[in-house]
Write an enzyme that holds these catalytic residues in place. Structure first.
Site, PDB file in Angstrom:
ATOM      1  N   HIS A   1      -3.834   6.984   0.995  1.00  0.00           N
ATOM      2  CA  HIS A   1      -4.120   5.621   0.585  1.00  0.00           C
ATOM      3  C   HIS A   1      -5.491   5.328   0.821  1.00  0.00           C
ATOM      4  CE1 HIS A   1      -4.144   1.297  -0.059  1.00  0.00           C
ATOM      5  NE2 HIS A   1      -4.070   1.102   1.311  1.00  0.00           N
TER       6      HIS A   1
ATOM      7  N   CYS B   1       0.797  -1.118  -0.158  1.00  0.00           N
ATOM      8  CA  CYS B   1       0.057   0.029   0.138  1.00  0.00           C
ATOM      9  C   CYS B   1       0.955   1.266  -0.059  1.00  0.00           C
ATOM     10  CB  CYS B   1      -0.783   0.162   1.078  1.00  0.00           C
ATOM     11  SG  CYS B   1      -2.077  -1.550   1.299  1.00  0.00           S
TER      12      CYS B   1
ATOM     13  N   ASN C   1     -10.030  -1.026  -2.191  1.00  0.00           N
ATOM     14  CA  ASN C   1      -8.564  -0.786  -1.694  1.00  0.00           C
ATOM     15  C   ASN C   1      -7.721  -1.277  -3.045  1.00  0.00           C
ATOM     16  OD1 ASN C   1      -5.952  -0.950  -0.716  1.00  0.00           O
ATOM     17  ND2 ASN C   1      -6.384  -1.450   1.175  1.00  0.00           N
TER      18      ASN C   1
END
Ligand code: UT7
Length: 335
Positions: free
Chosen positions: A262, A114, A292
């Site tokens: 993020h 991430c 995500n």
């Protein structure tokens, strides 16, 4: 010393929209649970034979290069961040060099999940600051859907992740009051296995063991996440690394024009927004539409925010990420 600036942005997501209701037909989940816990309404999944991590990255890159107003021949280096490469090796960096028809420039793969895009941006920034390169192509791209456990067993993870790609061109900026002001990177490997995909690995469990076991219930090929533990660490580290970046530049929270976090979970973004007392206009979220997308989430969100006119010349833009590793980081940018 020069500064680097983002001179072009682009993103690409597969056309195939998968809603929460679609998922509830194949596993024991429901729209209310997913929206309440994550804010996600839908995500994109690739269609077999169409998109890959590399091909999506290439499509996003073509847009970014065009917007940077440079030719492909002007790209000096490629950095590709992903946790879902087309091949175990080589990584997608060289595939982009090939598929975009670039000169035989260097191609680097970043394995920071991430935080991958922030790490890639930081690396590119250093090369440009020293004068070694003028234009660097950075890509964050992920295909999650083909590797998720789409059964009840995997529901805590598989409803969250989506596929997509974002890209940026980083170029030399002569005005050192503009561009990337600083980047801040961290890791804490003590928690490596709290959010991980263990196989295929060359560690304690060899590929030959996996083949010999031939166990249909082997979960090591699926991502594992200790959700609540990751959540608790994320909110702390996001806050720390945003503050660290602001302090390094003698800036205040009130100086932030746009925070692009993020897109891990809308609840995490909202927690940070509340903690820093930022308005809805100062934080960009699109996890509702894409889930995500790991290394792709920041460049997709940044591109969308820019396309919508939410980022203007002179704005202070903050990028922040946290994820598997654990790794986390921030970038402070004067647009
Ligand atoms: O980008 C990388 C970083 N990742 C993150 O930042 C993710 C951080 N963590 C999270 O976002 C949250 O922990 C999750 C969204 C992953 C999970 O939310 P949670 O509130 O921590 O739920 P939980 O895992 O504690 O599960 C609560 C309940 C459980 O049922 P019981 O034991 O209370 O009966 C789960 O089995 O919800 C159940 N559950 C589900 N129910 C319906 C788990 N997944 C699902 C699902 N649908 N998809």
């Amino acid at each position: 010393m020069y500064h680097s600036k983002i001179s072009g942005l682009g993103y690409y997501v597969p056309e195939n929209v998968v809603t929460n209701d679609d998922l509830s037909k194949i596993m024991d989940t429901n729209d209310a649970w997913i929206q309440e816990r994550t804010g996600i309404k839908e995500r994109r999944h690739v269609v077999r034979g169409e998109d890959t991590t590399t091909s999506m990255g290439v499509k996003a890159a073509e847009i970014a290069i065009q917007r940077a107003n440079i030719a492909k021949e002007d790209i000096d280096f490629v950095i590709f961040a992903t946790l879902s490469p087309d091949y175990y090796f080589p990584g997608p960096g060289v595939l982009v060099q090939r598929d975009l028809g670039l000169r035989t420039v260097g191609a680097l793969d970043v394995r920071n999940q991430c935080s991958g895009f922030v790490y890639a941006l930081s690396i590119a920034d250093q090369y440009i600051k020293t004068g070694m390169y003028k234009n660097i192509l950075i890509i964050g791209s992920e295909v999650h859907s083909t590797g998720l456990d789409m059964t009840d067993r995997g529901r805590g993870v598989s409803v969250i992740f989506g596929d997509g790609a974002g890209a940026a061109v980083l170029s030399r900026e002569e005005d050192v009051t503009k561009g990337i002001l600083s980047t801040h990177l961290h890791s804490e490997g003590q928690h490596a296995e709290e959010l991980a995909l263990i196989a295929p690995g060359m560690g304690k469990r060899w590929i030959t063991d996996v083949i010999a076991d031939n166990d249909p219930n082997d979960e090591s090929y699926y991502p594992y996440m200790n959700g609540q533990f990751v959540f608790k660490n994320a909110v702390v580290r996001f806050s720390e690394v945003i503050n660290e970046g602001l302090q390094a530049n003698n800036l205040q929270v009130s100086d932030i024009n746009m925070l692009v976090p993020h897109q891990a979970n809308l609840r995490i973004s909202q927690f940070i927004q509340q903690k820093f007392q930022l308005s809805d206009d100062q934080v960009y979220n699109n996890i509702m539409n894409y889930g995500n997308t790991t290394a792709a989430s920041i460049p997709i969100a940044l591109t969308e925010a820019w396309e919508k006119g939410k980022i203007k010349s002179g704005d202070l833009v903050v990028l922040a990420a946290f994820g598997s590793g654990f790794t986390w980081g921030s970038a402070i940018i004067r647009w």
